[in-house]
Design an enzyme around this catalytic site. Structure first.
Site, PDB file in Angstrom:
ATOM      1  N   HIS A 216       4.685  38.219 -34.076  1.00 59.19           N
ATOM      2  CA  HIS A 216       4.818  36.740 -34.147  1.00 59.19           C
ATOM      3  C   HIS A 216       5.821  36.258 -35.359  1.00 59.19           C
ATOM      4  CE1 HIS A 216       4.260  32.323 -34.239  1.00 59.19           C
ATOM      5  NE2 HIS A 216       4.429  32.663 -32.916  1.00 59.19           N
TER       6      HIS A 216
ATOM      7  N   LYS B  62       8.613  36.102 -38.144  1.00 54.10           N
ATOM      8  CA  LYS B  62      10.104  35.865 -38.231  1.00 54.10           C
ATOM      9  C   LYS B  62      10.547  36.066 -39.504  1.00 54.10           C
ATOM     10  CE  LYS B  62       7.960  32.505 -35.442  1.00 54.10           C
ATOM     11  NZ  LYS B  62       7.912  33.410 -34.145  1.00 54.10           N
TER      12      LYS B  62
ATOM     13  N   ASP C 108       0.256  18.206 -52.357  1.00 53.78           N
ATOM     14  CA  ASP C 108       0.355  17.410 -53.617  1.00 53.78           C
ATOM     15  C   ASP C 108       1.930  17.483 -54.352  1.00 53.78           C
ATOM     16  OD1 ASP C 108      -2.091  16.478 -53.387  1.00 53.78           O
ATOM     17  OD2 ASP C 108      -2.971  18.016 -54.720  1.00 53.78           O
TER      18      ASP C 108
ATOM     19  N   LYS D 219       6.487  25.646 -38.925  1.00 52.87           N
ATOM     20  CA  LYS D 219       5.105  25.686 -39.479  1.00 52.87           C
ATOM     21  C   LYS D 219       5.027  25.822 -40.993  1.00 52.87           C
ATOM     22  CE  LYS D 219       5.807  28.984 -35.594  1.00 52.87           C
ATOM     23  NZ  LYS D 219       5.656  27.868 -34.583  1.00 52.87           N
TER      24      LYS D 219
ATOM     25  N   ASP E 241      17.925  45.499 -47.781  1.00 54.69           N
ATOM     26  CA  ASP E 241      18.136  46.207 -49.112  1.00 54.69           C
ATOM     27  C   ASP E 241      17.153  46.157 -49.980  1.00 54.69           C
ATOM     28  OD1 ASP E 241      20.471  47.124 -47.747  1.00 54.69           O
ATOM     29  OD2 ASP E 241      21.893  45.814 -48.950  1.00 54.69           O
TER      30      ASP E 241
ATOM     31  N   HIS F 282       9.266  23.523 -33.918  1.00 58.23           N
ATOM     32  CA  HIS F 282       8.759  24.899 -33.807  1.00 58.23           C
ATOM     33  C   HIS F 282       8.384  25.235 -35.572  1.00 58.23           C
ATOM     34  CE1 HIS F 282       8.646  29.255 -33.127  1.00 58.23           C
ATOM     35  NE2 HIS F 282       7.934  28.856 -32.336  1.00 58.23           N
TER      36      HIS F 282
END
Length: 838
Positions: free
Chosen positions: A629, A631, A213, A208, A636, A206
């Site tokens: 979508h 995450k 380089d 991404k 604070d 999952h």
């Protein structure tokens, strides 16, 4: 014979034999034996950790993790330059700039990768910025490109990684520049004859992220795939009477999973959902660009994953090479799963290709962000012992929060202890502890959670096909407030009112389809539906060879034959020929999207031009949930976690889905306020939070589609974020201010009421049973999903009610189906499948 002569003689004999077919047959027999031996893994699930050298590697990794915060494989790193991106328009543009500058290597790890994704819009005017074309240019320039995608179970997920692999390999066929420079691996395998005991059906890769380089990396919630590109105003409409070349979401990129999930994604131009009849599902996401020592850690995770797939699937294939890396050489190369079998197959390629010391971040700090890479990974996904440093980070940071916790996530499934099986991650316990501590100390403390109204892509939630999505929603409600072990009830049990501390919201967007009577006449006179025209447009901007389905015949797998292409072109020609006949050769004054009216200075819906009868306009108003979508965790105004990890067991336990995230704390602080008191806020966290809150409140202007002059659409090596200072920036400065909170909850109140009244948007608090559902939103085909519910409401009243919607916030309906069994146990949801949904 002198001592040692016999040894030299046999060594010479072996060397001679290596050049013979006999030797090749022997090696082939050894490979076959080891391949067949994989069936032994069925009775030995510990087969990657039972030999002495494997135990030694595990011990080494464990000692490293034990020495790091959160028990992560990666250490804390000072001096990173990190830039945030909110929504796909900025992110994909920045990725396009960074990819185009790649000189040596590109790593890409995605759950789903769509080669035909346009990184810049509108697509018709940016055809060279389609992802596959960018990668092709870099491969032809000599850049080595390595891509790992999740190999899905086709019956469950429609992302078609086989198409991804074959389309990308076909970009540079044998004999062409760049051939061999694009390498794509899929994992896990589902072939019992190849992988035997190592097959994984339930869990996914999952992550991404992108590494370019070894100079910079991108990490976050955005896959390079269909359905993710979006701007901050989150339009739902994509109908263009002035010309289909103006469309923003071509082919499969226009999607609404609530109505119809992705279909045959390898046929890029096809779309069974008509833009003239339905709106898309808008998409909200967050990602980062990193320059600094953390780039190395992200790269290390990729190299580990690559070598593990090599070992797992291609150990005896010369099509895939091993990757070695600076800093993980010699006795430490086992940390990235490098193996040196007696009969190796494939080369050992060292990365980076030029000395690591030549990177700008290798000698001096590039920024002020203290950061650490964390992951969820285990034996099936990376060949390592289980690591769940993401869960450790979430729990510790939330538990230690003093003022507020802000969460955006696709899911919210968590436990407060061991009594909520099948849920096991205990982020919920950290939330309970933080709220109880604040409550007993009399501190103002808020946890604000923003998640999708419907976390899965279900269609009608009453359908049997939606059972899995209802199961997810059921687990979410049980995590939050239903049952004695829920977060709310556990806080109540300790004498604290959870409703003073925890607040949960969804996002929702509206728009208007610019389907005027003139365009309908154009359809009628030409005999061509707008849906056919949008398909023809997608075909027109498609390059040769993109539909290749085999590596052996690149460019020959186009799903559209010549006759079909001619038919599509002819349909578009006939449609356009009627433009002047219906008056569309003149300027179209009605806008193609009114989503901007929910944003700052976007005008009012009641003042928007409409080239037709207002009663006809009513048919074209649409709404849809704005799918969250990202995450993201902000605590604070100092600490941020961003990556691929959802708040559920799949992402957090380590033994299920593989994930990669980054924990960030900016040591560059500035004077701010917290609950009216002076406060030192971290620049990275506070500016990101302020931008997100302004977007959700409608206190940011809509984005123009041309991102070329937007600093927030550039990679971190070009410029820093534009924090968009002004009165609205200062207004949201204090996250605990009563003024901000009154606007936040007030907008949510009004928006929720308007969406309910105009559209009967579901889910809703008035739906407590399935009978309530039928009364609230009857099942019939009289009205299209997402359109106005009452066709007899006066047009001006509809417009004036839409004027009241500001931003996208709505309350999460915590009473939805509270008096009904949401997910009855059966074939789809049972003791064997529960963990799939949690």
């Amino acid at each position: 014979m002198a001592p040692g002569d016999d040894g030299r003689m046999f060594a010479g004999l072996r060397d001679k034999l290596k050049a013979t077919n006999l030797y090749d047959a022997k090696v082939g027999a050894i490979h076959l034996k080891n391949k067949v031996g994989k069936f032994g893994n069925l009775i030995n699930p510990n087969h990657r950790h039972d030999e002495e050298h494997e135990k030694a590697t595990d011990d080494k990794r464990t000692k490293i993790a034990d020495s790091h915060r959160f028990n992560s494989f990666a250490p804390e790193r000072d001096g990173n330059k990190i830039k945030w991106y909110v929504d796909g328009q900025d992110y994909f543009y920045a990725v396009s700039v960074a990819l185009e500058k790649a000189k040596e290597t590109i790593y890409i790890e995605d759950w789903w990768l769509s080669p035909e994704l346009f990184l810049r819009r509108p697509p018709y005017f940016n055809q060279e910025w389609r992802l596959d074309q960018v990668l092709k240019r870099r491969a032809e320039a000599g850049v080595k490109i390595y891509i790992i995608v999740y190999k899905e179970v086709a019956q469950a997920v429609s992302c078609n990684s086989a198409h991804t692999k074959h389309a990308l390999h076909a970009l540079c066929p044998p004999g062409s520049p760049g051939h061999g420079n694009i390498n794509v691996l899929r994992h896990p395998d589902h072939n019992v004859f190849e992988n035997a005991g190592d097959m994984t059906f339930y869990w996914a890769h999952h992550e991404k992220f992108i590494v370019i380089d070894y100079e910079l990396a991108f990490i976050g919630g955005l896959d390079l795939c269909f359905g993710r590109w979006d701007s901050r105003q989150h339009p739902c409409a994509d109908v263009h009477p002035a010309g289909v070349q103006n469309e923003m979401f071509p082919g499969q990129d226009f999607n609404n999973n609530r109505i119809l999930d992705f279909q045959t994604v390898e046929d890029w131009k096809s779309n069974e959902l008509s833009k003239a009849d339905y709106g898309r599902m808008p998409w909200h996401d967050v990602a980062m660009c990193v320059i600094g020592d953390c780039v190395y850690d992200i790269a290390e995770h990729f190299v580990l994953r690559w070598n593990f797939v090599k070992r797992d699937k291609y150990k005896r294939s010369d099509k895939v090479d091993w990757l070695t890396m600076t800093g993980r050489e010699g006795e430490n190369e086992d940390l990235v799963a490098v193996q040196r079998p007696k009969h190796p197959v494939g080369e050992y390629v060292h990365h980076p290709l030029s000395p690591l010391e030549s990177r700008s971040w290798a000698h001096e700090h590039q920024g002020t962000v203290h950061a650490q890479v964390v992951r969820s990974s285990c034996d099936w996904s990376s060949g390592i012992l289980t690591e769940h440093s993401i869960q450790n980070a979430y729990s510790e940071i939330i538990r230690n929060a003093q003022h507020f916790v802000y969460i955006e996530n696709q899911f919210f499934i968590t436990a407060t202890g061991e009594e909520q099986a099948p849920i096991h991650n205990t982020i919920g316990r950290a939330i309970v502890d933080a709220c109880v501590k604040a409550g007993k100390e009399g501190r103002k403390f808020r946890i604000i959670i923003v998640i999708p109204a419907v976390p899965g892509f279900a269609g009608d939630l009453r359908d049997d096909a939606a059972m899995g999505t209802r199961a997810i929603m059921d687990y979410q409600y049980k995590s939050i407030h239903r049952g004695e072990h829920s977060i709310f009830e556990q806080i109540k049990a300790q004498g604290v009112d959870p409703k003073q501390h925890i607040f949960i919201f969804n996002l929702r967007s509206y728009d208007r389809l610019n389907k005027t009577s003139a365009m309908v006449q154009q359809e009628e006179k030409s005999g061509v539906k707008y849906q056919d025209v949008q398909r023809a447009e997608a075909e027109e901007i498609m390059a040769e060879g993109v539909h290749s389905t085999t590596d052996q015949k690149p460019g020959l797998g186009d799903a559209t034959g010549d006759d079909e292409k001619e038919r599509l072109i002819d349909q578009k020609r006939r449609f356009e020929a009627q433009r002047s006949e219906v008056g569309l050769d003149k300027e179209v004054t009605s806008t193609d999207s009114i989503a901007a009216t929910a944003m700052l200075n976007g005008g009012k819906v009641s003042e928007q031009r409409w080239d037709d009868d207002l009663e006809k306009e009513k048919e074209n108003f649409i709404q849809e949930e704005l799918y969250i979508h990202g995450k993201l965790l902000i605590v604070d105004d100092r600490i941020v976690i961003c990556g691929s990890s959802n708040i559920n067991d799949r992402s957090q336990l380590g033994i299920h889905d593989s994930e990669l995230s980054i924990v960030m704390e900016d040591y560059n602080t500035f004077d701010s306020t917290m609950d009216g008191q002076p406060f030192k806020a971290g620049h990275h966290a506070a500016t990101l939070r302020r931008l997100l809150w302004r977007e959700h409140l409608g206190l940011l202007p809509a984005q123009p589609v041309d991102a070329s002059k937007d600093p927030n659409a550039q990679p971190a090596d070009v410029c820093a974020n534009d924090i968009m200072e002004g009165p609205e920036y200062e207004f949201v400065a204090d996250p605990l201010s009563d003024q901000v909170w009154n606007m936040w909850t007030g907008n949510a109140d009004t928006n929720t009421q308007i969406f309910r009244h105009l559209f009967r948007a579901d889910p809703d608090d008035n739906i407590k049973t399935f009978d309530d559902y039928e009364a609230f939103l009857p099942r019939h085909n009289k009205f299209k999903q997402g359109h106005l519910h009452d066709p007899f409401m006066p047009a001006q009243e509809v417009r004036e009610k839409l004027d009241q919607i500001k931003g996208h916030l709505v309350w999460m309906p915590l009473d939805f189906l509270c008096d009904a069994p949401m997910a009855e146990k059966g074939l789809q949801v049972n003791a064997y499948t529960e963990s799939i949904y949690t």
